[in-house]
Design an enzyme around this catalytic site. Structure first.
Site, PDB file in Angstrom:
ATOM      1  N   ASP A  12       0.795  -1.240   0.000  1.00 54.34           N
ATOM      2  CA  ASP A  12       0.000   0.000   0.000  1.00 54.34           C
ATOM      3  C   ASP A  12       0.830   1.295   0.000  1.00 54.34           C
ATOM      4  O   ASP A  12       0.518   2.232   0.747  1.00 54.34           O
ATOM      5  CB  ASP A  12      -0.966   0.017   1.199  1.00 54.34           C
ATOM      6  N   LYS A 110      -6.943  -5.029  -3.134  1.00 53.58           N
ATOM      7  CA  LYS A 110      -7.712  -5.542  -1.999  1.00 53.58           C
ATOM      8  C   LYS A 110      -8.655  -4.482  -1.480  1.00 53.58           C
ATOM      9  O   LYS A 110      -8.417  -3.286  -1.680  1.00 53.58           O
ATOM     10  CB  LYS A 110      -6.777  -6.030  -0.898  1.00 53.58           C
ATOM     11  N   CYS A 155      -2.120  -2.683   7.628  1.00 53.33           N
ATOM     12  CA  CYS A 155      -1.986  -3.615   6.502  1.00 53.33           C
ATOM     13  C   CYS A 155      -0.694  -4.421   6.537  1.00 53.33           C
ATOM     14  O   CYS A 155      -0.689  -5.598   6.178  1.00 53.33           O
ATOM     15  CB  CYS A 155      -2.168  -2.877   5.186  1.00 53.33           C
TER      16      CYS A 155
HETATM   17  C1  VGL Z   1      -4.782   0.689   5.569  1.00 52.61           C
HETATM   18  C2  VGL Z   1      -6.438   1.495   6.897  1.00 52.61           C
HETATM   19  C3  VGL Z   1      -7.363   1.359   5.889  1.00 52.61           C
HETATM   20  C4  VGL Z   1      -3.330   0.332   5.421  1.00 52.61           C
HETATM   21  C5  VGL Z   1      -5.691   0.530   4.530  1.00 52.61           C
HETATM   22  O1  VGL Z   1      -2.827   0.247   4.276  1.00 52.61           O
HETATM   23  O2  VGL Z   1      -2.669   0.118   6.477  1.00 52.61           O
HETATM   24  N1  VGL Z   1      -5.164   1.161   6.739  1.00 52.61           N
HETATM   25  N2  VGL Z   1      -6.971   0.877   4.703  1.00 52.61           N
END
Ligand code: VGL
Ligand code: ZN
Length: 201
Positions: A12, A110, A155
């Site tokens: 991410d 995702k 994540c």
């Molecule tokens: C994430 C919160 C919501 C992350 C993704 O990548 O850690 N955190 N969506």
């Protein structure tokens, strides 16, 4: 290239998790150069991309009167309500502009199902719905994963725990990660990963 049978997971590393983004992680952009430099050392390169529809149930904006960072109960358990982030096709959902993405072999998206969030690169938050990553890694002969990215306590943490559950060795490179750290979530995540056998480097 050393690190035989090892995949580098880059979790991410997207604009919305970097300074100026909708769910900015402090210094999220500081990891990009380090992660770029690591790519040459691994035979399997995987990016993940948080990828939500606008009506996603993890967004506070989709719950009447709810504040971002409050909690709700979902059919699959507790869920943090987040600011709207990483909406499919938006600028915020794009990878950080300096992240090298051309070398990536696989991009796992995702969180695309409106009713369920997905922190982990392996399973959605019901801990049952697979993303397909475990099968992909097994078919490529991967035995170990090295984790980098955002955010350490969400994540990256859940991806590391699920990697162990799926039978992979897992290590986390701390300086190639940054955390959200709400209400002690970073300490809790570090404890959970250490207890599960994730190697912290
Ligand atoms: C994430 C919160 C919501 C992350 C993704 O990548 O850690 N955190 N969506
Ligand atoms: Zn998300």
């Amino acid at each position: 290239m050393n690190n035989k049978n090892t995949a580098l997971l880059m979790i991410d590393i997207q604009n919305d998790f970097c300074p100026g983004g909708a769910l900015a992680v402090n210094e999220g952009d500081k990891i990009v150069e380090l992660v770029n430099g690591m790519q040459k050392d691994y035979p399997v390169l995987v990016l993940t991309q948080d990828w939500h529809p606008a009506d996603h149930s993890s967004f506070a904006a989709n719950h009447d009167g709810a504040e971002p960072f409050s909690m709700v109960e979902m059919p699959y358990g507790d869920q943090v309500l987040w600011p709207t982030h990483c909406v499919q096709g938006s600028e915020g959902a794009q990878f950080h502009r300096d992240l090298q993405t051309n070398n990536a072999h696989m991009i796992i998206r995702k969180g695309f199902r409106p009713q369920i969030d997905s922190y982990s690169a392996f399973f959605e938050n019901d801990q049952q719905t697979p993303t397909g990553l475990a099968g992909y890694l097994r078919e490529r002969g991967v035995e170990s994963v090295v984790l980098t990215g955002l955010a350490t306590d969400f994540c990256v943490n859940y991806s590391a725990l699920d990697a162990i559950k799926c039978g992979f060795n897992a290590s986390l490179i701390l300086e190639a990660c940054r955390a959200i750290d709400m209400d002690g979530s970073l300490d809790a995540a570090m404890d959970a990963m250490k207890n599960a056998g994730v190697e912290i480097i």
